[in-house]
Scaffold this active site. Structure first.
Site, short mmCIF file in Angstrom:
data_model
loop_
_atom_site.label_atom_id
_atom_site.label_comp_id
_atom_site.label_asym_id
_atom_site.label_seq_id
_atom_site.Cartn_x
_atom_site.Cartn_y
_atom_site.Cartn_z
N LYS A 144 9.00 -11.93 3.99
CA LYS A 144 9.67 -13.22 4.14
C LYS A 144 9.51 -13.81 5.53
O LYS A 144 9.68 -15.01 5.73
CB LYS A 144 11.14 -13.14 3.72
CG LYS A 144 11.99 -12.11 4.43
CD LYS A 144 13.45 -12.26 3.97
CE LYS A 144 14.04 -11.05 3.29
NZ LYS A 144 14.23 -9.86 4.12
N LYS A 167 1.68 -6.32 3.04
CA LYS A 167 2.74 -6.64 2.08
C LYS A 167 3.23 -8.09 2.25
O LYS A 167 3.14 -8.65 3.35
CB LYS A 167 3.89 -5.64 2.21
CG LYS A 167 4.90 -5.93 3.27
CD LYS A 167 6.22 -5.17 3.04
CE LYS A 167 7.23 -5.65 4.06
NZ LYS A 167 8.60 -5.40 3.78
N LYS A 193 6.49 -4.64 13.16
CA LYS A 193 7.26 -5.82 13.57
C LYS A 193 7.01 -6.22 15.02
O LYS A 193 7.21 -7.37 15.39
CB LYS A 193 8.75 -5.62 13.31
CG LYS A 193 9.07 -5.72 11.85
CD LYS A 193 10.46 -6.18 11.57
CE LYS A 193 10.56 -6.54 10.10
NZ LYS A 193 11.87 -6.63 9.57
N1 AQP Z 1 6.31 -7.15 -0.59
C1 AQP Z 1 7.25 -6.39 -1.13
N2 AQP Z 1 7.02 -5.77 -2.30
C2 AQP Z 1 7.97 -5.00 -2.86
N3 AQP Z 1 9.21 -4.80 -2.31
C3 AQP Z 1 9.46 -5.43 -1.15
N4 AQP Z 1 10.55 -5.45 -0.35
C4 AQP Z 1 10.32 -6.22 0.71
N5 AQP Z 1 9.07 -6.72 0.65
C5 AQP Z 1 8.51 -6.24 -0.50
C6 AQP Z 1 11.79 -4.75 -0.65
O1 AQP Z 1 12.85 -5.70 -0.59
C7 AQP Z 1 14.03 -5.03 -0.18
C8 AQP Z 1 14.72 -5.82 0.87
O2 AQP Z 1 13.96 -5.90 2.01
P1 AQP Z 1 14.67 -6.22 3.41
O3 AQP Z 1 15.03 -7.63 3.49
O4 AQP Z 1 15.78 -5.30 3.66
O5 AQP Z 1 13.60 -5.85 4.44
P2 AQP Z 1 12.06 -5.84 4.45
O6 AQP Z 1 11.53 -4.69 3.67
O7 AQP Z 1 11.71 -5.86 5.89
O8 AQP Z 1 11.64 -7.20 3.71
P3 AQP Z 1 10.75 -8.35 4.25
O9 AQP Z 1 10.63 -9.39 3.18
O10 AQP Z 1 9.46 -7.84 4.79
O11 AQP Z 1 11.65 -8.95 5.38
P4 AQP Z 1 11.32 -9.22 6.86
O12 AQP Z 1 10.12 -10.12 6.84
O13 AQP Z 1 12.56 -9.85 7.41
O14 AQP Z 1 11.04 -7.89 7.48
C9 AQP Z 1 13.63 -3.63 0.29
O15 AQP Z 1 13.98 -2.70 -0.71
C10 AQP Z 1 12.15 -3.72 0.43
O16 AQP Z 1 11.51 -2.49 0.18
#
Ligand code: AQP
Length: 329
Positions: free
Chosen positions: A196, A193, A111
């Site tokens: 969002k 990956k 990040k």
């Molecule tokens: N690409 C992915 N494939 C499978 N699982 C995913 N998760 C996130 N991206 C993928 C799972 O979604 C859940 C919630 O995620 P989060 O919002 O708590 O945080 P994150 O993992 O940081 O998700 P993002 O989309 O990447 O958000 P940002 O961009 O804000 O950091 C978790 O169970 C995660 O594993």
């Protein structure tokens, strides 16, 4: 009954990665487990948020939870900041977390990679708050995507360290990783990956995205010049499309190969689009309905936070006693 805890941050619009990676399966736990599902707004502020947008996204995430089939009569559905014990236990757990361990966390490193200004202490300590979320509820299992496995591991370490000093206090949780969809990749760079917060909107598909937009994004997804449909590390773009298809249809790979053998990439992309629409289309429509009933969403969150607080307070009291805080009131 064993306990399940999971949460998602309202840090942006949900992608199909969040949905297929974890959220899609949550409703199936409800009859067999005691379930708590949080909206992790306290985690979301580790990256700067627009306050109005954060409020809207928190409500939207509650609506999505309900639209995917989470039932407030079966599960505790709540917003983390409504339960003050998350922050209180979080502080205690900071003092049982080693710097060396936090230094190894992949998510923090990725990040801040292209954005050093993001490197605030909250982002660095995110895994400790997540440990607090999980440990407050005597959680046995944490359904998450593959990227969060390391955070569950540090939670286990913190809990074991605390238990080894004070005796059995915390349940040691285990991650539950889906067999398919646990790591959906970016459509533009299938080696990373899908996220969002990716600045390129063509890299992700949003859960609530309209059919035509989704179709266009899949048609633009990066593939390769090999021209054959194989599930191979040499073809990460094709592998990702097959993973999305599999996570939507829950078919085994043999059935999927039989279907796509000898077909071209255009056919694969069309089939993935249709499989996705069948899976996420109903969630999109139901979310709109729930969003039209804000009072109901707030009521669900209120009732959920009351139930969660009751459990969390018991854990916190136990911890405060063990560490020696004076308990006069
Ligand atoms: N690409 C992915 N494939 C499978 N699982 C995913 N998760 C996130 N991206 C993928 C799972 O979604 C859940 C919630 O995620 P989060 O919002 O708590 O945080 P994150 O993992 O940081 O998700 P993002 O989309 O990447 O958000 P940002 O961009 O804000 O950091 C978790 O169970 C995660 O594993």
């Amino acid at each position: 009954m064993k306990t399940i805890y999971s949460a998602i941050q309202p840090s942006g619009e949900l992608t199909i990665g969040n949905f297929l990676g974890t959220l899609k399966g949550w409703k199936d736990f409800q009859d067999e487990y005691k379930c708590l599902f949080g909206v992790a707004d306290m985690h979301a502020i580790t990256v700067r948020q627009n306050p109005q947008l954060l409020r809207e996204r928190t409500k939207k995430l509650l609506a999505i939870y309900l639209a995917t089939g989470l039932d407030p009569d079966k599960s505790i559905i709540y917003v983390n900041s409504h339960v003050k014990q998350h922050a209180e236990l979080g502080w205690v757990l900071h003092t049982y977390t080693n710097l060396g361990q936090l230094n190894r966390m992949h998510q923090f490193k990725s990040k801040i990679k292209d954005n050093e200004e993001r490197a605030n202490v909250g982002l660095y300590c995110y895994p400790v708050l997540m440990a607090s979320d999980i440990l407050l509820y005597d959680t046995d299992f944490v359904p998450v995507g593959d990227d969060q496995k390391q955070h569950v591991e540090i939670t286990r370490d913190i809990a074991e360290r605390f238990n080894s000093i004070y005796g059995d206090t915390f349940t040691i949780p285990e991650p539950l990783i889906n067999k398919s969809g646990s790591r959906i990749k970016s459509l533009q760079d299938p080696t990373v990956k899908m996220s969002k917060s990716d600045p390129n909107p063509n890299a992700f598909i949003l859960l609530l995205e309209e059919y035509n937009v989704m179709k266009k994004k899949i048609s633009r997804a990066v593939t390769d010049s090999i021209g054959e449909i194989n599930y191979s590390e040499d073809q990460p773009g094709i592998m990702n499309l097959l993973d999305i298809y599999k996570a939507c249809n829950n078919e085994d790979m043999d059935t999927i190969f039989a279907k796509f053998e000898g077909q071209n990439y255009g056919y694969l992309k069309r089939e993935v689009t249709e499989a996705l629409e069948t899976t996420i289309g109903p969630v999109r429509e139901k979310t709109k309905d729930y969003l039209n009933n804000e009072d109901y969403l707030l009521e669900v969150a209120k009732k959920g936070s009351e139930k969660a607080s009751e459990i969390a307070e018991k854990t916190l009291a136990k911890v405060y006693d063990k560490i020696g805080f004076l308990r006069s009131i």
